[in-house]
Scaffold this active site. Structure first.
Site, PDB file in Angstrom:
ATOM      1  N   CYS A  13      17.368  13.049 -63.634  1.00 14.12           N
ATOM      2  CA  CYS A  13      18.151  14.234 -63.997  1.00 14.12           C
ATOM      3  C   CYS A  13      19.617  14.044 -63.616  1.00 14.12           C
ATOM      4  CB  CYS A  13      17.538  15.476 -63.353  1.00 14.12           C
ATOM      5  SG  CYS A  13      18.226  17.046 -63.945  1.00 14.12           S
ATOM      6  N   LYS A  55      13.248  11.162 -56.408  1.00 16.80           N
ATOM      7  CA  LYS A  55      14.589  11.739 -56.564  1.00 16.80           C
ATOM      8  C   LYS A  55      15.139  12.137 -55.202  1.00 16.80           C
ATOM      9  CE  LYS A  55      17.053  15.385 -59.099  1.00 16.80           C
ATOM     10  NZ  LYS A  55      16.899  16.571 -59.975  1.00 16.80           N
ATOM     11  N   GLU A  75      11.668  12.826 -67.591  1.00 15.27           N
ATOM     12  CA  GLU A  75      11.419  13.461 -66.297  1.00 15.27           C
ATOM     13  C   GLU A  75      10.221  14.416 -66.384  1.00 15.27           C
ATOM     14  OE1 GLU A  75      13.839  16.402 -63.156  1.00 15.27           O
ATOM     15  OE2 GLU A  75      14.553  16.113 -65.218  1.00 15.27           O
TER      16      GLU A  75
END
Length: 544
Positions: free
Chosen positions: A408, A358, A295
């Protein structure tokens, strides 16, 4: 129904040693009652990853049931549950304080609030569950209502206020590949229900009757059946791998304090490139076809920096791709300015082949809830809140099966890791565009060498079991891992070490998984029915 005082709660005014302990706990008042509830919550937290002190869980949950048997009102039981929750969530989430030490000069003062306020809010779920318990006339009824209510509360914890389903109780079995296979049937929440009922069932031994042992034995047999299912389900031979695919997972191990320093950007990129290009493999083993970075691995914006994009494209294998986490922004001069936490697939010529944004953002870290009204900014660098992507998606990449990317902590949300509308959950027929694997890129450097990254890895393992899909996990400082569809870690890099994992991609399971089709709804309906049935057979509830 009479109020369940210390004596009536235990089914006898005298009797076994269990009844004596139950009376003592039920009769506690004031500070001793509060402290032992917090202690029991802490014991339950010790059963969570990575400690796995599971033998303490029956002590904690049985003690909780016995204390609740002495609650003379739902208000008292609510407070008892909240205190137990404080011990549980504080012990399980202490590591959030590490994120505030990354920039200690600015944020260390918030540590007491973070360590106590987050558990204080999450403990309300446990409090609400415990408020359901006092009307039950038997220990068996209290145990079943506690287990059913806890499962519903864990599901709600993953839904309400953006959700935070961290550390579901079923995760206490993650030390055993065999014990966690039940998640393929009813998810981690179902495994948690079996765990709570089995571990709290010894409370029934306090009842002064000859058959008091039958309920604990039956609950233990249920837990044993789940383990037996795992023994039957796990294959004795390795799974087949996707042909012509070999992945390289890169773990650069860049400390969070140094990650965004401009003067170190070139050094960070050089380290990522060198790890990506280092020799690897053995004679006869297929060379690497795709490289995966964690990430926000890239310290610039690839979507607008073409020169930088071409530079990192050198890390892509010949004919393959570099898949990396990165910041994405609107084009220069665009209004309003927006920013996304994204994943890009970049080919050897520097072209972006696919992008994923995301969608499940971290409150306070990636955006500030009610920030416009409160005039507050997120705690991480930058004044602009991140924008959310459209939701889970399946993307197709050259040379790979379709993939569902997750950035994440998106991996912790059971049932929301694949696109339901794009041939995802429940669609396993040949030719359907279902994802063949899950890709989780993350940066757990915020939390140091603590329980947090280890618990995060466990969540990824449960998603693999629930979906029947392999999980490839690239983490900045660890724990990077290759996980098969049975949740088994095939290879990993520990926390605090740089290196690479060269791994094949296991094939997805096509049969033997029910959770993607059924989800959590059957369990929730069962739990609600169990609570209603228990209430209908418990007489008049106690007054508040």
């Amino acid at each position: 129904m009479p109020e369940p005082g210390p004596a009536s709660a235990c089914g006898a005014s005298g009797g076994s040693a269990f009844a004596g302990w139950a009376r003592r706990l039920a009769g506690l008042k004031g500070w001793p009652r509060a402290l032992i509830l917090i202690a029991f919550g802490g014991l339950a937290a010790a059963a969570l990853p990575p400690v796995y002190a599971v033998p303490l869980l029956p002590v904690a949950l049985t003690g909780l049931v016995w204390i609740l048997s002495g609650a003379r009102s739902r208000r008292r039981a609510f407070c008892d549950g909240w205190l137990f929750g404080m011990g549980y969530f504080t012990g399980g989430l202490y590591w959030v304080a590490n994120a505030l030490l990354v920039d200690a000069a600015r944020w260390a003062w918030l540590i007491p609030f973070a360590v106590l306020c987050i558990p204080a809010i999450l403990s309300l779920y446990v409090a609400a569950v415990c408020a359901l318990v006092p009307p039950m006339r038997t220990m068996r009824g209290r145990v079943l209502v506690l287990g059913a209510g806890w499962s519903i509360a864990e599901w709600l914890r993953g839904q309400l206020f953006t959700g935070f389903p961290w550390n579901p109780l079923g995760s206490v079995w993650a030390f055993s590949d065999l014990a966690i296979q039940g998640a393929s049937l009813f998810g981690v929440l179902g495994l948690g229900f079996v765990t709570i009922v089995a571990c709290a069932a010894p409370a029934a031994l306090a009842e002064f009757r000859a058959a008091a042992w039958r309920f604990p034995v039956a609950c233990a047999a249920l837990l044993a059946a789940v383990c037996a299912y795992g023994a039957v389900r796990l294959p004795s031979s390795p799974l087949a791998n996707v042909p012509d695919v070999r992945l390289r997972i890169v773990q650069p191990n860049i400390p969070q304090q140094l990650k965004w320093k401009r003067e170190l950007a070139r050094r960070h990129l050089t380290k990522l490139r060198d790890l990506s290009l280092q020799p690897g493999g053995r004679p006869g083993v297929r060379p690497v076809t795709h490289v995966i970075w964690p990430e926000t691995a890239v310290p610039f914006v690839p979507s607008v920096d073409e020169a930088g994009r071409r530079a990192i494209a050198a890390a892509a294998p010949s004919g393959g791709l570099l898949i990396t986490g990165a910041i994405r922004t609107t084009l220069p001069g665009a209004h309003p300015f927006r920013i996304w936490n994204s994943l890009h697939a970049i080919d050897g010529a520097g072209a972006i082949v696919a992008t994923y944004d995301k969608f499940h953002l971290v409150p306070f870290g990636e955006y500030m809830p009610l920030g416009e009204w409160l005039g507050l900014k997120k705690l991480t660098a930058g004044r602009t809140d991140f924008s959310a992507g459209p939701g889970p998606g399946t993307i197709s990449l050259p040379g790979l099966p379709p993939v569902s990317p997750l950035i994440c902590y998106e991996i912790i949300f059971a049932g929301r890791v694949v696109d339901r509308d794009n041939g995802g959950e429940g669609s396993r027929s040949p030719g359907a565009n279902f994802p063949g694997w899950l890709l989780n890129v993350t940066n757990d450097a915020w939390f140091g060498d603590s329980a947090g990254p280890r618990q995060h890895l466990v969540a990824a393992r449960f998603r693999a079991i629930e979906q029947g899909l392999p999980v490839i996990r690239a983490a900045n400082t660890g724990i990077s891992a290759a996980i098969d569809p049975y949740g088994r870690v095939l290879d990993s890099l520990p926390l605090g070490r740089d290196g690479v994992i060269d791994t094949p991609l296991p094939v997805a399971l096509r049969t033997g998984i029910f959770y993607p089709v059924l989800g959590d709804m059957p369990l929730l309906l069962l739990c609600m029915a169990m609570i209603v049935f228990s209430y209908r057979n418990s007489g008049k509830p106690v007054a508040v």
